[in-house]
Design a protein around this motif. Structure first.
Motif, short mmCIF file in Angstrom:
data_model
loop_
_atom_site.label_atom_id
_atom_site.label_comp_id
_atom_site.label_asym_id
_atom_site.label_seq_id
_atom_site.Cartn_x
_atom_site.Cartn_y
_atom_site.Cartn_z
N GLU A 39 -52.56 21.64 29.98
CA GLU A 39 -51.27 21.97 29.16
C GLU A 39 -50.17 22.66 29.94
OE1 GLU A 39 -52.21 23.59 25.46
OE2 GLU A 39 -50.07 24.03 24.72
N VAL A 40 -48.91 21.98 29.78
CA VAL A 40 -47.96 22.83 30.70
C VAL A 40 -47.53 24.05 30.16
CG1 VAL A 40 -46.83 20.62 31.00
CG2 VAL A 40 -46.18 21.75 29.11
N ALA A 41 -46.90 25.08 30.97
CA ALA A 41 -46.79 26.42 30.46
C ALA A 41 -45.36 26.52 30.12
CB ALA A 41 -47.34 27.51 31.46
N GLY A 80 -38.59 22.26 32.68
CA GLY A 80 -39.82 23.00 33.33
C GLY A 80 -40.99 22.23 32.94
N MET A 81 -40.99 21.55 31.61
CA MET A 81 -42.36 20.72 31.36
C MET A 81 -42.50 19.48 32.13
SD MET A 81 -42.20 20.60 27.17
CE MET A 81 -41.47 21.94 26.29
N MET A 82 -41.35 18.95 32.70
CA MET A 82 -41.30 17.78 33.35
C MET A 82 -41.82 18.26 34.95
SD MET A 82 -40.39 15.25 31.84
CE MET A 82 -40.04 13.89 33.23
N ALA A 83 -41.37 19.30 35.37
CA ALA A 83 -41.98 19.50 36.67
C ALA A 83 -43.50 19.99 36.78
CB ALA A 83 -40.84 20.69 37.19
N GLU A 84 -43.68 20.86 35.69
CA GLU A 84 -45.43 21.01 35.53
C GLU A 84 -46.05 19.85 35.40
OE1 GLU A 84 -44.57 25.62 34.05
OE2 GLU A 84 -45.61 24.12 32.58
#
Ligand code: G3P
Length: 217
Positions: free
Chosen positions: A57-59, A65-69
């Motif tokens: 899961e992304v943080a 931010g979700m895309m990068a993670e």
């Protein structure tokens, strides 16, 4: 129906995988914190144990931010599924990551309309939280049934992954409601195999076999 184990405890995953009982693994930030391990190393280790999908899961809570993670997590192993929260930013990230060929699991789903949007966003899995709805006096299994009906009518291919499973009865209910998969704590998977009549019956067979004085090999 596929059975996933809902844990980040590597020893539990190894044990259940050795029994041949699990099709995949789901984790979340709470489970990673409980495991005490480094997130990316734990995910890498788990992906090396099981062949099936492993949700990480992304943080971040906003789109970029979700895309990068998400892209970073996907690089850990081929069987990583990027887990995203069911928010508008999460749905946008889901659509974008799916367009880049990644698998996604949209989590924290509590209504059929949320599940509909996740399917529209191309999610590989939708995770409706059965136990947390039961906690607030709403029948979590009704949600699984509603999503199954909507997905079948609309022809959505998103797989229903019943989550927040707390008891063997939740697993049975999710299976009867047509969930494609359930993600289940390790202890609940093991308890599904147990029955006192099985134990008593086996003890009697062992005793009677001894009295028979025979051997198979
Ligand atoms: O997969 C989500 C699940 O881990 C949540 O379970 O028991 O914390 O509601 P629970």
């Amino acid at each position: 129906m596929k059975l996933f184990v809902d844990t980040a405890i590597v020893e539990d995953i190894e044990e259940l995988n050795d029994y041949g009982l699990i099709d995949g693994v789901t984790t979340n930030p709470t489970l990673i914190a409980k495991s005490g391990g480094d997130f990316k190393s734990v995910i890498k280790t788990i992906c090396g144990i099981v062949d099936g999908p492993v949700s990480a899961e992304v943080a971040a809570t906003e789109f970029s931010g979700m895309m990068a993670e998400g892209e970073h997590l996907a690089k850990i192993a081929e069987n990583v599924v990027i887990k995203l929260p069911l928010t508008l930013d999460g749905l946008k990230a889901c659509r974008a990551l799916v367009s880049k060929g990644h698998k996604t699991n949209v989590t924290l789903c509590f209504t059929a309309n949320q599940a509909l949007l996740a399917a529209k966003a191309g999610a590989s899995f939708i995770s409706p939280f059965v136990g947390r709805l039961d906690d607030i006096n709403i029948d979590g299994m009704d949600l699984i049934q509603d999503i199954r009906q909507i997905y079948d009518i609309a022809g959505f291919e998103t797989q229903i992954l019943a989550a927040s499973i707390r008891t063997p009865n939740h697993v049975k209910g999710a299976a009867l409601a047509g969930a494609d998969a359930a993600t289940i704590p390790a202890a609940v998977i093991k308890s599904m195999a147990r029955h006192t009549l099985t134990d008593a019956g086996l003890a009697a067979f062992v005793q009677d076999w001894k009295s028979a004085g025979q051997s198979i090999l």
